[in-house]
Write a protein that holds these residues in place. Sequence first.
Motif, PDB file in Angstrom:
ATOM      1  N   SER A 152       0.705  -1.053  -0.017  1.00  0.00           N
ATOM      2  CA  SER A 152      -0.032  -0.105   0.014  1.00  0.00           C
ATOM      3  C   SER A 152       0.591   1.007   0.010  1.00  0.00           C
ATOM      4  O   SER A 152       0.366   2.138  -0.784  1.00  0.00           O
ATOM      5  N   TRP A 153       2.034   1.302   0.515  1.00  0.00           N
ATOM      6  CA  TRP A 153       2.861   2.326   0.679  1.00  0.00           C
ATOM      7  C   TRP A 153       3.410   2.549  -0.817  1.00  0.00           C
ATOM      8  O   TRP A 153       3.520   3.855  -1.392  1.00  0.00           O
ATOM      9  N   LEU A 154       3.676   1.343  -1.565  1.00  0.00           N
ATOM     10  CA  LEU A 154       4.632   1.599  -2.780  1.00  0.00           C
ATOM     11  C   LEU A 154       3.284   2.312  -3.776  1.00  0.00           C
ATOM     12  O   LEU A 154       3.605   3.007  -4.686  1.00  0.00           O
ATOM     13  N   VAL A 155       2.055   2.081  -3.501  1.00  0.00           N
ATOM     14  CA  VAL A 155       0.856   3.037  -4.201  1.00  0.00           C
ATOM     15  C   VAL A 155       0.705   4.393  -3.640  1.00  0.00           C
ATOM     16  O   VAL A 155       0.707   5.280  -4.373  1.00  0.00           O
ATOM     17  N   ALA A 156       0.712   4.503  -2.588  1.00  0.00           N
ATOM     18  CA  ALA A 156       0.390   5.608  -1.832  1.00  0.00           C
ATOM     19  C   ALA A 156       1.381   6.910  -1.850  1.00  0.00           C
ATOM     20  O   ALA A 156       0.909   7.861  -2.200  1.00  0.00           O
ATOM     21  N   PHE A 157       2.553   6.522  -1.852  1.00  0.00           N
ATOM     22  CA  PHE A 157       3.671   7.732  -1.957  1.00  0.00           C
ATOM     23  C   PHE A 157       3.645   8.402  -3.012  1.00  0.00           C
ATOM     24  O   PHE A 157       3.626   9.331  -3.178  1.00  0.00           O
ATOM     25  N   PRO A 158       3.825   7.487  -4.164  1.00  0.00           N
ATOM     26  CA  PRO A 158       3.767   8.281  -5.565  1.00  0.00           C
ATOM     27  C   PRO A 158       2.513   8.696  -6.024  1.00  0.00           C
ATOM     28  O   PRO A 158       2.399  10.083  -6.614  1.00  0.00           O
ATOM     29  N   THR A 159       1.417   8.316  -5.329  1.00  0.00           N
ATOM     30  CA  THR A 159       0.020   8.867  -5.793  1.00  0.00           C
ATOM     31  C   THR A 159       0.014  10.260  -4.754  1.00  0.00           C
ATOM     32  O   THR A 159      -0.379  11.160  -5.687  1.00  0.00           O
ATOM     33  N   LEU A 160       0.473  10.352  -3.902  1.00  0.00           N
ATOM     34  CA  LEU A 160       0.558  11.763  -3.030  1.00  0.00           C
ATOM     35  C   LEU A 160       1.520  12.675  -3.821  1.00  0.00           C
ATOM     36  O   LEU A 160       1.025  13.817  -3.770  1.00  0.00           O
ATOM     37  N   LEU A 161       2.658  12.316  -3.971  1.00  0.00           N
ATOM     38  CA  LEU A 161       3.513  13.017  -4.755  1.00  0.00           C
ATOM     39  C   LEU A 161       2.805  13.850  -5.977  1.00  0.00           C
ATOM     40  O   LEU A 161       2.719  15.075  -6.407  1.00  0.00           O
ATOM     41  N   LEU A 162       2.006  12.990  -6.874  1.00  0.00           N
ATOM     42  CA  LEU A 162       1.239  13.298  -7.915  1.00  0.00           C
ATOM     43  C   LEU A 162      -0.091  14.311  -7.406  1.00  0.00           C
ATOM     44  O   LEU A 162      -0.439  15.040  -8.094  1.00  0.00           O
ATOM     45  N   VAL A 163      -0.778  13.754  -6.455  1.00  0.00           N
ATOM     46  CA  VAL A 163      -1.943  14.458  -6.180  1.00  0.00           C
ATOM     47  C   VAL A 163      -2.057  15.776  -5.198  1.00  0.00           C
ATOM     48  O   VAL A 163      -2.764  16.617  -5.208  1.00  0.00           O
ATOM     49  N   LEU A 164      -0.748  15.767  -4.281  1.00  0.00           N
ATOM     50  CA  LEU A 164      -0.888  16.619  -3.371  1.00  0.00           C
ATOM     51  C   LEU A 164      -0.739  18.075  -3.961  1.00  0.00           C
ATOM     52  O   LEU A 164      -1.620  18.986  -3.303  1.00  0.00           O
ATOM     53  N   PRO A 165      -0.270  18.451  -5.011  1.00  0.00           N
ATOM     54  CA  PRO A 165      -0.221  19.773  -5.508  1.00  0.00           C
ATOM     55  C   PRO A 165      -1.789  20.207  -6.002  1.00  0.00           C
ATOM     56  O   PRO A 165      -2.116  21.395  -5.670  1.00  0.00           O
ATOM     57  N   VAL A 166      -2.492  19.261  -6.449  1.00  0.00           N
ATOM     58  CA  VAL A 166      -3.882  19.465  -6.946  1.00  0.00           C
ATOM     59  C   VAL A 166      -4.571  19.773  -5.509  1.00  0.00           C
ATOM     60  O   VAL A 166      -5.529  20.652  -5.514  1.00  0.00           O
ATOM     61  N   VAL A 167      -4.438  19.250  -4.408  1.00  0.00           N
ATOM     62  CA  VAL A 167      -5.222  19.162  -3.227  1.00  0.00           C
ATOM     63  C   VAL A 167      -5.038  20.603  -2.553  1.00  0.00           C
ATOM     64  O   VAL A 167      -5.715  21.312  -2.093  1.00  0.00           O
ATOM     65  N   ARG A 168      -3.562  20.969  -2.694  1.00  0.00           N
ATOM     66  CA  ARG A 168      -3.188  22.272  -2.169  1.00  0.00           C
ATOM     67  C   ARG A 168      -4.136  23.313  -2.810  1.00  0.00           C
ATOM     68  O   ARG A 168      -4.416  24.272  -2.342  1.00  0.00           O
ATOM     69  N   ARG A 169      -4.197  23.210  -4.249  1.00  0.00           N
ATOM     70  CA  ARG A 169      -5.038  24.399  -4.802  1.00  0.00           C
ATOM     71  C   ARG A 169      -6.231  24.365  -4.765  1.00  0.00           C
ATOM     72  O   ARG A 169      -7.166  25.352  -4.641  1.00  0.00           O
ATOM     73  N   ILE A 170      -7.015  22.901  -4.406  1.00  0.00           N
ATOM     74  CA  ILE A 170      -8.255  23.046  -4.046  1.00  0.00           C
ATOM     75  C   ILE A 170      -8.699  23.711  -2.756  1.00  0.00           C
ATOM     76  O   ILE A 170      -9.395  24.562  -2.540  1.00  0.00           O
ATOM     77  N   VAL A 171      -7.552  23.406  -1.722  1.00  0.00           N
ATOM     78  CA  VAL A 171      -7.663  23.763  -0.357  1.00  0.00           C
ATOM     79  C   VAL A 171      -7.457  25.489  -0.443  1.00  0.00           C
ATOM     80  O   VAL A 171      -8.136  26.279   0.308  1.00  0.00           O
ATOM     81  N   GLY A 172      -6.462  25.741  -1.367  1.00  0.00           N
ATOM     82  CA  GLY A 172      -6.445  27.366  -1.270  1.00  0.00           C
ATOM     83  C   GLY A 172      -7.614  28.070  -1.899  1.00  0.00           C
ATOM     84  O   GLY A 172      -7.970  29.306  -1.844  1.00  0.00           O
ATOM     85  N   TRP A 173      -8.401  27.470  -2.710  1.00  0.00           N
ATOM     86  CA  TRP A 173      -9.485  27.899  -3.344  1.00  0.00           C
ATOM     87  C   TRP A 173     -10.753  27.865  -2.317  1.00  0.00           C
ATOM     88  O   TRP A 173     -11.442  28.826  -2.328  1.00  0.00           O
ATOM     89  N   LEU A 174     -10.789  26.845  -1.392  1.00  0.00           N
ATOM     90  CA  LEU A 174     -11.801  26.778  -0.501  1.00  0.00           C
ATOM     91  C   LEU A 174     -11.621  27.563   0.943  1.00  0.00           C
ATOM     92  O   LEU A 174     -12.525  27.871   1.548  1.00  0.00           O
ATOM     93  N   CYS A 175     -10.321  28.009   1.073  1.00  0.00           N
ATOM     94  CA  CYS A 175     -10.089  28.491   2.485  1.00  0.00           C
ATOM     95  C   CYS A 175      -9.417  29.807   2.329  1.00  0.00           C
ATOM     96  O   CYS A 175      -8.667  29.972   1.248  1.00  0.00           O
ATOM     97  N   GLU A 176      -9.617  30.778   3.194  1.00  0.00           N
ATOM     98  CA  GLU A 176      -9.045  31.931   3.195  1.00  0.00           C
ATOM     99  C   GLU A 176      -7.382  31.816   3.776  1.00  0.00           C
ATOM    100  O   GLU A 176      -7.123  30.885   4.431  1.00  0.00           O
ATOM    101  N   PRO A 177      -6.560  32.527   3.153  1.00  0.00           N
ATOM    102  CA  PRO A 177      -5.206  32.654   3.536  1.00  0.00           C
ATOM    103  C   PRO A 177      -5.026  32.933   4.898  1.00  0.00           C
ATOM    104  O   PRO A 177      -5.745  33.792   5.491  1.00  0.00           O
ATOM    105  N   ALA A 178      -4.149  32.125   5.714  1.00  0.00           N
ATOM    106  CA  ALA A 178      -3.741  32.552   7.072  1.00  0.00           C
ATOM    107  C   ALA A 178      -3.319  34.225   7.331  1.00  0.00           C
ATOM    108  O   ALA A 178      -2.475  34.551   6.444  1.00  0.00           O
ATOM    109  N   ALA A 179      -3.743  34.616   8.358  1.00  0.00           N
ATOM    110  CA  ALA A 179      -3.681  36.088   8.619  1.00  0.00           C
ATOM    111  C   ALA A 179      -1.917  36.019   9.127  1.00  0.00           C
ATOM    112  O   ALA A 179      -1.830  35.299   9.868  1.00  0.00           O
ATOM    113  N   ARG A 180      -1.353  36.805   8.905  1.00  0.00           N
ATOM    114  CA  ARG A 180       0.172  37.139   9.244  1.00  0.00           C
ATOM    115  C   ARG A 180       0.257  38.406  10.182  1.00  0.00           C
ATOM    116  O   ARG A 180      -0.301  39.214  10.470  1.00  0.00           O
TER     117      ARG A 180
END
Length: 85
Positions: free
Chosen positions: A57-85
């Motif tokens: 399962s790790w052999l599948v999960a790690f490469p999948t995360l490398l490919l999918v995580l940038p897309v997930v970050r974009r979706i989260v950025g679209w759904l959430c306000e940026p953190a206040a600084r």
Amino acid sequence: MTLKIPRRKLPARYAAVVSPLMLSLLMTFIVSFISTLKSLGVHPDLPAIWLTAWGLSWLVAFPTLLLVLPVVRRIVGWLCEPAAR
């Protein structure tokens, strides 16, 4: 008296790989154990079978995360306000 040896850290540029690596290791460790335990119940060969399932399962999960995580970050950025600084 204890000596503190400074711990070396990886440069920040490795965070994009280390983060999905740690996430995939921990998530597959837990999920594969629960799945294997549910399938077999308490079984004498549970540790060996579980570790095999975890490795696969790790052999599948790690490469999948490398490919999918940038897309997930974009979706989260679209759904959430940026953190206040």
